[in-house]
Design an enzyme around this catalytic site. Structure first.
Site, PDB file in Angstrom:
ATOM      1  CG  HIS A  62      -0.346   0.118   2.533  1.00 17.77           C
ATOM      2  ND1 HIS A  62       0.545  -0.809   3.027  1.00 17.77           N
ATOM      3  CD2 HIS A  62      -0.479   1.067   3.509  1.00 17.77           C
ATOM      4  CE1 HIS A  62       0.918  -0.452   4.244  1.00 17.77           C
ATOM      5  NE2 HIS A  62       0.326   0.679   4.567  1.00 17.77           N
ATOM      6  CG  HIS A  64      -0.144   4.347   4.823  1.00 17.56           C
ATOM      7  ND1 HIS A  64      -0.922   3.491   5.575  1.00 17.56           N
ATOM      8  CD2 HIS A  64      -0.942   5.416   4.505  1.00 17.56           C
ATOM      9  CE1 HIS A  64      -2.138   4.014   5.709  1.00 17.56           C
ATOM     10  NE2 HIS A  64      -2.170   5.171   5.072  1.00 17.56           N
ATOM     11  CG  ASP A  66       5.031   3.047   7.111  1.00 18.28           C
ATOM     12  OD1 ASP A  66       4.154   3.286   6.249  1.00 18.28           O
ATOM     13  OD2 ASP A  66       4.774   2.446   8.170  1.00 18.28           O
ATOM     14  CG  HIS A  67       4.284  -0.263   4.089  1.00 18.19           C
ATOM     15  ND1 HIS A  67       4.245  -1.603   4.396  1.00 18.19           N
ATOM     16  CD2 HIS A  67       3.913   0.399   5.225  1.00 18.19           C
ATOM     17  CE1 HIS A  67       3.850  -1.759   5.655  1.00 18.19           C
ATOM     18  NE2 HIS A  67       3.642  -0.554   6.168  1.00 18.19           N
ATOM     19  CG  HIS A 142      -3.841  -0.206   6.405  1.00 17.78           C
ATOM     20  ND1 HIS A 142      -3.743  -0.055   7.771  1.00 17.78           N
ATOM     21  CD2 HIS A 142      -2.770   0.476   5.879  1.00 17.78           C
ATOM     22  CE1 HIS A 142      -2.674   0.691   8.041  1.00 17.78           C
ATOM     23  NE2 HIS A 142      -2.087   1.026   6.925  1.00 17.78           N
ATOM     24  CG  ASP A 212       0.720  -1.389   7.660  1.00 19.19           C
ATOM     25  OD1 ASP A 212       1.648  -2.216   7.667  1.00 19.19           O
ATOM     26  OD2 ASP A 212       0.922  -0.172   7.696  1.00 19.19           O
ATOM     27  CG  HIS A 270       3.763  -2.101  10.648  1.00 20.40           C
ATOM     28  ND1 HIS A 270       2.851  -1.284  11.273  1.00 20.40           N
ATOM     29  CD2 HIS A 270       4.135  -1.447   9.524  1.00 20.40           C
ATOM     30  CE1 HIS A 270       2.672  -0.197  10.544  1.00 20.40           C
ATOM     31  NE2 HIS A 270       3.448  -0.270   9.482  1.00 20.40           N
TER      32      HIS A 270
END
Ligand SMILES: [Zn+2]
Length: 305
Positions: A62, A64, A66-67, A142, A212, A270
């Site tokens: 996805h 976000h 941080d990914h 998510h 997530d 995570h």
């Protein structure tokens, strides 16, 4: 086939306590599949002496940051290394625009072909197939479009029992047995019975990645009986309200999913930055699902035959 997972990053949101944002490298046979690409990913790959040219496929769960914030850097390095083999990226559709905008702004024409495959489907779907494994993607819950991944080793061949083999058996007949069939004579009668000359195939291994997601039982049929499940456990039980609010899971919730899906082992990850010491998360999860482990950066998780 080699089937192993290297943890490159397992923290959520920001780097903290020596942990980096999400990324994992799967080694499947002789090739690499990268799952998510937090900003430290290429440093982590270099620290582990991984040849990035061997990464053939990238899966982004996805968008976000941080990914995936490490992806443009990794692509840029591949370009500077004059990569020429194609790279396939499976990701939510908006990623293609994001990456090309960055490339255009720097007037970079990549030395290799990028193949973007947008993920928009519902339910579980096979997105990629190689001779020895397949990759399936399924939606998680998510808040924004987000996918989990299931990597399955393809069914293996029957194992020939060499000691028991008649000398006159032909290669074509051996191949028939390996493919799980009796060898028939010209009249259609069984000439060599499968079970007499071959042992049943070793079980195929599987790895499920769920990060997530909020606690979401809809995922259970998609990951049922996986040998290893990686499931996010951003929070402990005391933060359950926060987990609901932010569409994340607690360690206990991850363990409940593992238990209900009857997986072999659960690896947590995570982690929220609020947990320097992760013992409480592990204990909570183990109270529900004994075969729970903390994922640790730099660690390799092996799926043994
Ligand atoms: Zn997220």
């Amino acid at each position: 086939m080699t089937f192993q997972i290297k943890i490159l990053g397992n923290n959520s949101a920001i780097p903290a306590h020596g942990r980096n944002q999400t990324s994992q490298l799967l080694q499947l046979d002789k090739q690499y599949v990268l799952i998510d690409c937090g900003e430290a990913t290429q440093n982590q790959l270099s620290r582990q002496n991984i040849k990035i040219g061997k990464i053939k496929t990238v899966l982004i769960s996805h968008l976000h940051g941080d990914h995936y914030f490490g992806l443009i850097g990794l692509l840029s390095t591949m370009h500077l290394f004059h990569r020429n083999n194609k790279l396939t990226i499976f990701a939510p559709p908006e990623l293609e625009r994001i990456i090309y905008l960055q490339l255009e702004a720097s007037e970079t024409k990549l030395s290799f072909k990028l193949d973007f495959i947008p993920l928009t489907h519902r339910g579980k779907k096979e997105i990629h197939r190689e001779t020895q494994f397949t990759i399936q993607a399924f939606p998680l819950e998510h808040g924004i479009r987000c996918y989990g991944f299931l990597i399955n080793e393809n069914p293996k061949q029957w194992r020939i029992n060499k000691e028991n083999l008649p000398e006159e058996m032909r290669i074509q007949e051996i191949l028939t047995l390996k493919n799980g069939k009796h060898v028939l004579d010209e009249n259609g009668e069984v000439k060599y019975a499968l079970e007499k000359y071959a042992l049943s195939p070793r079980p195929s291994r599987s790895y499920a990645y769920c990060s997530d997601t909020r606690y979401y039982e809809g995922v259970i049929p998609f990951i049922k009986n996986a040998d290893i499940l990686y499931h996010e456990a951003t929070f402990g039980d005391e933060m359950e309200d926060r987990a609901i609010l932010t569409n994340h899971s607690t360690a206990s919730q991850a363990a409940s999913i593992a238990k209900k899906a009857k997986v072999g082992k659960l690896f947590l990850g995570h982690y929220s930055t609020r947990y320097k010491d992760l013992t409480s998360l592990l204990e909570e999860a183990r109270g529900i699902f004994k075969e729970t482990y903390l994922s640790t950066e730099g660690e390799t998780i092996y799926l043994k035959e």
